[in-house]
Design a protein around this motif. Structure first.
Motif, PDB file in Angstrom:
ATOM      1  N   SER A 136      45.356  70.763  17.051  1.00 49.81           N
ATOM      2  CA  SER A 136      44.737  71.787  16.192  1.00 49.81           C
ATOM      3  C   SER A 136      45.340  73.154  16.465  1.00 49.81           C
ATOM      4  O   SER A 136      45.640  73.905  15.533  1.00 49.81           O
ATOM      5  CB  SER A 136      43.225  71.840  16.423  1.00 49.81           C
ATOM      6  OG  SER A 136      42.629  70.614  16.137  1.00 49.81           O
ATOM      7  N   ALA A 137      45.517  73.465  17.737  1.00 49.08           N
ATOM      8  CA  ALA A 137      46.133  74.745  18.104  1.00 49.08           C
ATOM      9  C   ALA A 137      47.554  74.829  17.559  1.00 49.08           C
ATOM     10  O   ALA A 137      47.986  75.883  17.069  1.00 49.08           O
ATOM     11  CB  ALA A 137      46.125  74.925  19.623  1.00 49.08           C
ATOM     12  N   ALA A 138      48.272  73.727  17.610  1.00 42.97           N
ATOM     13  CA  ALA A 138      49.646  73.704  17.108  1.00 42.97           C
ATOM     14  C   ALA A 138      49.693  73.904  15.594  1.00 42.97           C
ATOM     15  O   ALA A 138      50.528  74.649  15.076  1.00 42.97           O
ATOM     16  CB  ALA A 138      50.314  72.387  17.490  1.00 42.97           C
ATOM     17  N   VAL A 139      48.781  73.253  14.883  1.00 38.03           N
ATOM     18  CA  VAL A 139      48.730  73.410  13.423  1.00 38.03           C
ATOM     19  C   VAL A 139      48.413  74.857  13.065  1.00 38.03           C
ATOM     20  O   VAL A 139      49.039  75.437  12.168  1.00 38.03           O
ATOM     21  CB  VAL A 139      47.707  72.429  12.805  1.00 38.03           C
ATOM     22  CG1 VAL A 139      47.403  72.799  11.356  1.00 38.03           C
ATOM     23  CG2 VAL A 139      48.219  71.005  12.902  1.00 38.03           C
ATOM     24  N   GLU A 140      47.468  75.461  13.759  1.00 40.77           N
ATOM     25  CA  GLU A 140      47.130  76.862  13.497  1.00 40.77           C
ATOM     26  C   GLU A 140      48.337  77.767  13.744  1.00 40.77           C
ATOM     27  O   GLU A 140      48.608  78.686  12.962  1.00 40.77           O
ATOM     28  CB  GLU A 140      45.950  77.289  14.363  1.00 40.77           C
ATOM     29  CG  GLU A 140      44.658  76.645  13.926  1.00 40.77           C
ATOM     30  CD  GLU A 140      43.488  76.974  14.835  1.00 40.77           C
ATOM     31  OE1 GLU A 140      43.603  77.907  15.672  1.00 40.77           O
ATOM     32  OE2 GLU A 140      42.449  76.297  14.711  1.00 40.77           O
ATOM     33  N   PHE A 141      49.072  77.513  14.821  1.00 38.05           N
ATOM     34  CA  PHE A 141      50.269  78.284  15.120  1.00 38.05           C
ATOM     35  C   PHE A 141      51.276  78.172  13.972  1.00 38.05           C
ATOM     36  O   PHE A 141      51.836  79.174  13.525  1.00 38.05           O
ATOM     37  CB  PHE A 141      50.893  77.795  16.438  1.00 38.05           C
ATOM     38  CG  PHE A 141      52.168  78.490  16.807  1.00 38.05           C
ATOM     39  CD1 PHE A 141      52.138  79.681  17.517  1.00 38.05           C
ATOM     40  CD2 PHE A 141      53.405  77.952  16.457  1.00 38.05           C
ATOM     41  CE1 PHE A 141      53.315  80.335  17.871  1.00 38.05           C
ATOM     42  CE2 PHE A 141      54.577  78.592  16.793  1.00 38.05           C
ATOM     43  CZ  PHE A 141      54.544  79.787  17.515  1.00 38.05           C
ATOM     44  N   VAL A 142      51.510  76.965  13.495  1.00 36.85           N
ATOM     45  CA  VAL A 142      52.455  76.765  12.401  1.00 36.85           C
ATOM     46  C   VAL A 142      51.977  77.465  11.135  1.00 36.85           C
ATOM     47  O   VAL A 142      52.772  78.062  10.408  1.00 36.85           O
ATOM     48  CB  VAL A 142      52.700  75.256  12.138  1.00 36.85           C
ATOM     49  CG1 VAL A 142      53.466  75.055  10.827  1.00 36.85           C
ATOM     50  CG2 VAL A 142      53.456  74.639  13.298  1.00 36.85           C
ATOM     51  N   CYS A 143      50.684  77.422  10.875  1.00 38.62           N
ATOM     52  CA  CYS A 143      50.151  78.100   9.685  1.00 38.62           C
ATOM     53  C   CYS A 143      50.444  79.591   9.714  1.00 38.62           C
ATOM     54  O   CYS A 143      50.770  80.190   8.688  1.00 38.62           O
ATOM     55  CB  CYS A 143      48.650  77.853   9.554  1.00 38.62           C
ATOM     56  SG  CYS A 143      48.225  76.187   9.017  1.00 38.62           S
ATOM     57  N   VAL A 144      50.346  80.185  10.872  1.00 40.26           N
ATOM     58  CA  VAL A 144      50.609  81.610  10.990  1.00 40.26           C
ATOM     59  C   VAL A 144      52.106  81.893  10.985  1.00 40.26           C
ATOM     60  O   VAL A 144      52.584  82.757  10.251  1.00 40.26           O
ATOM     61  CB  VAL A 144      49.944  82.187  12.266  1.00 40.26           C
ATOM     62  CG1 VAL A 144      50.361  83.624  12.517  1.00 40.26           C
ATOM     63  CG2 VAL A 144      48.428  82.076  12.152  1.00 40.26           C
ATOM     64  N   ARG A 145      52.861  81.159  11.794  1.00 41.86           N
ATOM     65  CA  ARG A 145      54.288  81.411  11.947  1.00 41.86           C
ATOM     66  C   ARG A 145      55.124  80.859  10.804  1.00 41.86           C
ATOM     67  O   ARG A 145      56.151  81.432  10.445  1.00 41.86           O
ATOM     68  CB  ARG A 145      54.797  80.817  13.258  1.00 41.86           C
ATOM     69  CG  ARG A 145      54.404  81.542  14.500  1.00 41.86           C
ATOM     70  CD  ARG A 145      55.135  82.861  14.714  1.00 41.86           C
ATOM     71  NE  ARG A 145      56.548  82.720  14.892  1.00 41.86           N
ATOM     72  CZ  ARG A 145      57.156  82.416  16.035  1.00 41.86           C
ATOM     73  NH1 ARG A 145      56.453  82.223  17.130  1.00 41.86           N
ATOM     74  NH2 ARG A 145      58.464  82.322  16.088  1.00 41.86           N
ATOM     75  N   GLY A 146      54.707  79.714  10.249  1.00 48.43           N
ATOM     76  CA  GLY A 146      55.506  79.048   9.229  1.00 48.43           C
ATOM     77  C   GLY A 146      55.694  79.864   7.972  1.00 48.43           C
ATOM     78  O   GLY A 146      56.750  79.838   7.354  1.00 48.43           O
ATOM     79  N   GLU A 147      54.682  80.583   7.575  1.00 49.57           N
ATOM     80  CA  GLU A 147      54.802  81.384   6.355  1.00 49.57           C
ATOM     81  C   GLU A 147      55.565  82.687   6.596  1.00 49.57           C
ATOM     82  O   GLU A 147      55.979  83.336   5.655  1.00 49.57           O
ATOM     83  CB  GLU A 147      53.409  81.670   5.786  1.00 49.57           C
ATOM     84  CG  GLU A 147      52.767  80.440   5.173  1.00 49.57           C
ATOM     85  CD  GLU A 147      53.563  79.834   4.030  1.00 49.57           C
ATOM     86  OE1 GLU A 147      53.776  80.493   3.006  1.00 49.57           O
ATOM     87  OE2 GLU A 147      53.981  78.666   4.160  1.00 49.57           O
ATOM     88  N   GLU A 148      55.780  83.024   7.861  1.00 54.21           N
ATOM     89  CA  GLU A 148      56.582  84.217   8.167  1.00 54.21           C
ATOM     90  C   GLU A 148      58.063  83.947   7.958  1.00 54.21           C
ATOM     91  O   GLU A 148      58.836  84.870   7.747  1.00 54.21           O
ATOM     92  CB  GLU A 148      56.350  84.657   9.620  1.00 54.21           C
ATOM     93  CG  GLU A 148      54.956  85.152   9.883  1.00 54.21           C
ATOM     94  CD  GLU A 148      54.712  85.459  11.363  1.00 54.21           C
ATOM     95  OE1 GLU A 148      55.622  85.273  12.182  1.00 54.21           O
ATOM     96  OE2 GLU A 148      53.592  85.889  11.678  1.00 54.21           O
ATOM     97  N   ASN A 149      58.461  82.663   8.030  1.00 55.37           N
ATOM     98  CA  ASN A 149      59.887  82.316   7.897  1.00 55.37           C
ATOM     99  C   ASN A 149      60.328  82.297   6.454  1.00 55.37           C
ATOM    100  O   ASN A 149      59.652  82.001   5.568  1.00 55.37           O
ATOM    101  CB  ASN A 149      60.152  80.947   8.546  1.00 55.37           C
ATOM    102  CG  ASN A 149      60.055  81.035  10.042  1.00 55.37           C
ATOM    103  OD1 ASN A 149      60.272  82.082  10.624  1.00 55.37           O
ATOM    104  ND2 ASN A 149      59.713  79.924  10.676  1.00 55.37           N
TER     105      ASN A 149
END
Length: 149
Positions: A136-149
């Motif tokens: 869950s923590a990993a998915v949240e991280f990707v949600c925040v960071r993934g859209e920055e790319n």
């Protein structure tokens, strides 16, 4: 902010036996439980999860190649391939999105051969020892960071 691309959650060898195999290390939760938690975490950001598991290294690599340019990021528990697969590492390097390596147990408190991961050096984040909450923590991280790319 909604995440427009899916998050790929990949699980490597033996994780299909989660909940049955060595519960003293991995707990009683199943892979279905992992996926359900990832879906809830992603939904909080308007994202969806694609979850896949394989006991075959080449299949995992093919899924990573197919994800290039298509996903917000990858959450991966490479299982035993963490410690053996340069090829998996090399596939993940080609991804232009966040990669989060997840381990259910704390690999650093286990056998010496488990304490090195070829994936960790190229991952944007590494989470270990949180049980399935690490996903869950990993998915949240990707949600925040993934859209920055």
């Amino acid at each position: 902010m909604a995440v427009s691309r899916p998050i790929l959650v990949l699980n490597g060898p033996n994780l299909n036996l989660l909940g049955q195999r060595q519960p003293e290390f991995y707990g009683r939760d199943t892979l279905d439980d992992v996926v359900a938690r990832c879906e809830v975490a992603a939904a909080n950001f308007g994202a969806v999860v694609e979850a896949k598991q394989s006991n075959h290294e080449g299949q995992l690599i093919d899924w990573i190649h197919e994800a290039r340019g298509r996903v917000a990021g990858i959450v991966i528990n490479p299982g035993g391939y963490s410690h053996t697969s340069v090829a998996l590492r090399d596939a993940l390097v080609t991804l232009e999105a966040p990669v989060v390596e997840v381990h259910i147990s704390n690999i650093h408190s286990r056998e010496g051969f488990r304490q090195h991961s070829y994936v960790s050096g190229i991952a944007d984040a590494v989470i270990c020892g949180l049980g399935i909450d690490g996903y869950s923590a990993a998915v949240e991280f990707v949600c925040v960071r993934g859209e920055e790319n």
